[in-house]
Design a protein around this motif. Structure first.
Motif, PDB file in Angstrom:
ATOM      1  N   GLU A  97      -3.927   2.404   4.273  1.00  0.00           N
ATOM      2  CA  GLU A  97      -2.826   1.773   6.274  1.00  0.00           C
ATOM      3  C   GLU A  97      -1.938   2.394   6.525  1.00  0.00           C
ATOM      4  O   GLU A  97      -0.787   1.928   5.424  1.00  0.00           O
ATOM      5  CB  GLU A  97      -3.788   1.370   7.116  1.00  0.00           C
ATOM      6  N   GLN A  98      -1.474   2.873   7.570  1.00  0.00           N
ATOM      7  CA  GLN A  98       0.400   2.528   7.753  1.00  0.00           C
ATOM      8  C   GLN A  98       0.983   2.023   8.034  1.00  0.00           C
ATOM      9  O   GLN A  98       0.597   0.969   9.486  1.00  0.00           O
ATOM     10  CB  GLN A  98       0.222   4.073   8.807  1.00  0.00           C
ATOM     11  N   THR A  99       1.577   0.831   7.446  1.00  0.00           N
ATOM     12  CA  THR A  99       2.291   0.015   7.840  1.00  0.00           C
ATOM     13  C   THR A  99       3.844   0.068   6.920  1.00  0.00           C
ATOM     14  O   THR A  99       3.497   1.201   6.457  1.00  0.00           O
ATOM     15  CB  THR A  99       1.821  -1.273   7.567  1.00  0.00           C
ATOM     16  N   SER A 100       4.742  -0.962   7.452  1.00  0.00           N
ATOM     17  CA  SER A 100       6.023  -0.685   7.218  1.00  0.00           C
ATOM     18  C   SER A 100       5.913  -0.945   5.851  1.00  0.00           C
ATOM     19  O   SER A 100       6.963  -1.129   5.200  1.00  0.00           O
ATOM     20  CB  SER A 100       7.125  -1.940   7.890  1.00  0.00           C
ATOM     21  N   GLY A 101       5.058  -1.564   5.054  1.00  0.00           N
ATOM     22  CA  GLY A 101       4.846  -2.231   3.614  1.00  0.00           C
ATOM     23  C   GLY A 101       3.998  -0.982   2.805  1.00  0.00           C
ATOM     24  O   GLY A 101       4.054  -1.339   2.186  1.00  0.00           O
ATOM     25  N   SER A 102       3.739  -0.228   3.177  1.00  0.00           N
ATOM     26  CA  SER A 102       2.934   0.463   2.276  1.00  0.00           C
ATOM     27  C   SER A 102       3.279   1.283   1.699  1.00  0.00           C
ATOM     28  O   SER A 102       4.073   1.528   1.768  1.00  0.00           O
ATOM     29  CB  SER A 102       1.302   1.443   3.777  1.00  0.00           C
ATOM     30  N   LYS A 103       2.418   1.455   0.473  1.00  0.00           N
ATOM     31  CA  LYS A 103       3.106   2.597  -0.521  1.00  0.00           C
ATOM     32  C   LYS A 103       2.739   3.968  -0.298  1.00  0.00           C
ATOM     33  O   LYS A 103       1.166   3.970   0.058  1.00  0.00           O
ATOM     34  CB  LYS A 103       2.650   2.036  -2.202  1.00  0.00           C
ATOM     35  N   ASN A 104       3.019   4.796  -0.799  1.00  0.00           N
ATOM     36  CA  ASN A 104       2.681   6.386  -0.643  1.00  0.00           C
ATOM     37  C   ASN A 104       1.701   6.467  -1.762  1.00  0.00           C
ATOM     38  O   ASN A 104       1.559   6.344  -3.237  1.00  0.00           O
ATOM     39  CB  ASN A 104       3.954   6.881  -1.062  1.00  0.00           C
ATOM     40  N   LEU A 105       0.831   6.829  -1.385  1.00  0.00           N
ATOM     41  CA  LEU A 105      -0.246   7.214  -2.206  1.00  0.00           C
ATOM     42  C   LEU A 105      -0.446   8.133  -3.576  1.00  0.00           C
ATOM     43  O   LEU A 105      -0.657   8.071  -4.516  1.00  0.00           O
ATOM     44  CB  LEU A 105      -2.149   8.286  -1.552  1.00  0.00           C
ATOM     45  N   HIS A 106       0.919   9.020  -2.801  1.00  0.00           N
ATOM     46  CA  HIS A 106       1.223   9.782  -4.590  1.00  0.00           C
ATOM     47  C   HIS A 106       1.667   9.085  -5.472  1.00  0.00           C
ATOM     48  O   HIS A 106       1.228   9.590  -6.464  1.00  0.00           O
ATOM     49  CB  HIS A 106       2.424  11.640  -4.132  1.00  0.00           C
ATOM     50  N   GLU A 107       2.234   8.167  -5.269  1.00  0.00           N
ATOM     51  CA  GLU A 107       2.809   7.429  -6.164  1.00  0.00           C
ATOM     52  C   GLU A 107       2.568   6.174  -6.644  1.00  0.00           C
ATOM     53  O   GLU A 107       2.986   5.377  -7.539  1.00  0.00           O
ATOM     54  CB  GLU A 107       4.373   6.395  -5.690  1.00  0.00           C
ATOM     55  N   PHE A 108       1.103   6.222  -6.612  1.00  0.00           N
ATOM     56  CA  PHE A 108      -0.074   4.563  -6.321  1.00  0.00           C
ATOM     57  C   PHE A 108      -0.586   4.541  -7.695  1.00  0.00           C
ATOM     58  O   PHE A 108      -1.546   5.663  -7.897  1.00  0.00           O
ATOM     59  CB  PHE A 108      -0.463   4.536  -4.903  1.00  0.00           C
ATOM     60  N   GLN A 109      -0.595   3.621  -8.554  1.00  0.00           N
ATOM     61  CA  GLN A 109      -1.333   3.530  -9.316  1.00  0.00           C
ATOM     62  C   GLN A 109      -2.412   2.474  -9.422  1.00  0.00           C
ATOM     63  O   GLN A 109      -1.761   1.772  -8.662  1.00  0.00           O
ATOM     64  CB  GLN A 109      -0.624   2.749 -10.811  1.00  0.00           C
ATOM     65  N   PHE A 110      -3.356   3.397  -9.106  1.00  0.00           N
ATOM     66  CA  PHE A 110      -4.524   2.014  -8.387  1.00  0.00           C
ATOM     67  C   PHE A 110      -4.577   1.050  -9.841  1.00  0.00           C
ATOM     68  O   PHE A 110      -4.913   1.672 -11.251  1.00  0.00           O
ATOM     69  CB  PHE A 110      -6.018   3.346  -8.522  1.00  0.00           C
ATOM     70  N   PRO A 111      -5.255   0.413  -9.234  1.00  0.00           N
ATOM     71  CA  PRO A 111      -6.122  -1.017 -10.640  1.00  0.00           C
ATOM     72  C   PRO A 111      -7.283  -0.329 -10.863  1.00  0.00           C
ATOM     73  O   PRO A 111      -7.920   0.300  -9.477  1.00  0.00           O
ATOM     74  CB  PRO A 111      -5.935  -2.135 -10.106  1.00  0.00           C
ATOM     75  N   HIS A 112      -7.973  -0.420 -11.952  1.00  0.00           N
ATOM     76  CA  HIS A 112      -9.071  -0.084 -11.829  1.00  0.00           C
ATOM     77  C   HIS A 112     -10.119  -0.591 -10.993  1.00  0.00           C
ATOM     78  O   HIS A 112     -11.079  -0.242 -10.369  1.00  0.00           O
ATOM     79  CB  HIS A 112      -9.020  -0.355 -13.782  1.00  0.00           C
ATOM     80  N   LYS A 113     -10.232  -1.634 -10.805  1.00  0.00           N
ATOM     81  CA  LYS A 113     -11.775  -2.437 -10.697  1.00  0.00           C
ATOM     82  C   LYS A 113     -11.053  -2.686  -8.617  1.00  0.00           C
ATOM     83  O   LYS A 113      -9.782  -3.646  -8.387  1.00  0.00           O
ATOM     84  CB  LYS A 113     -11.419  -4.083 -10.917  1.00  0.00           C
ATOM     85  N   VAL A 114     -11.277  -1.999  -8.338  1.00  0.00           N
ATOM     86  CA  VAL A 114     -10.425  -2.300  -6.446  1.00  0.00           C
ATOM     87  C   VAL A 114     -11.635  -2.002  -5.232  1.00  0.00           C
ATOM     88  O   VAL A 114     -12.703  -1.341  -5.628  1.00  0.00           O
ATOM     89  CB  VAL A 114     -10.138  -0.647  -6.716  1.00  0.00           C
TER      90      VAL A 114
END
Length: 168
Positions: A97-114
């Protein structure tokens, strides 16, 4: 073309996963059965075996293809209780979701269990679900309209998860 050119096989078998992906897709009741069906097909292609879906939107097996048989769809009246259970089971809750606190997908490290929670086509994630999320991620948009279609956004997010965890 020479005789030495190898024949190309059009479809290869799926890449084997070392283990099932510890990723659950959480979907609101979509307006469109086409969107849900495309996400079921996408889940199947990405090795995602479980979806929690609100409402009774129908999956079209012609669109979902093999995903209709390989992805377990759990239907719920509300997403809040199952999302809370996923947290108790150790899943990190990620909202797309786009919010004022969202992180950019290009820089996001997914945890394994999501548990990847998707928003409604028009309304996005509800405020109630946003409050439950551990992280919110968004995909940069460089023109209009302001956001991607839910299937396109989900495709990009799952692709990035699979890129980070290629074998399960």
């Amino acid at each position: 073309m020479s005789d030495a050119t190898p024949d190309h096989v059009r479809h290869r078998p799926p890449t084997a996963l070392d283990q099932p992906r510890p990723l659950v897709l959480v979907c609101p009741q979509f307006r469109s059965g086409v969107n849900l069906s495309r996400i079921v097909r996408l889940a199947g292609c990405c090795g995602v075996g479980r979806m929690i879906v609100s409402g009774q939107t129908r999956v079209d097996s012609k669109i979902a293809r093999d995903g209709a048989e390989t992805v377990r769809i759990e239907r719920r009246g509300s997403l809040i209780p199952p999302v809370q259970r996923l947290r108790e089971e150790g899943f990190r809750l990620i909202g797309l979701e786009q919010t004022s606190g969202s992180k950019n997908l290009h820089e996001f490290q997914f945890p394994h269990k999501v548990a990847l929670c998707l928003g409604h086509e028009r309304d996005g994630l509800s405020q109630e679900l946003i409050r439950l999320m551990d992280d919110l991620i968004e995909i940069p948009v460089y023109g209009l309209p302001y956001s991607y279609n839910v299937v396109t956004a989900t495709t990009m997010a799952l692709y990035e998860y699979c890129r980070q965890y290629p074998v399960g």
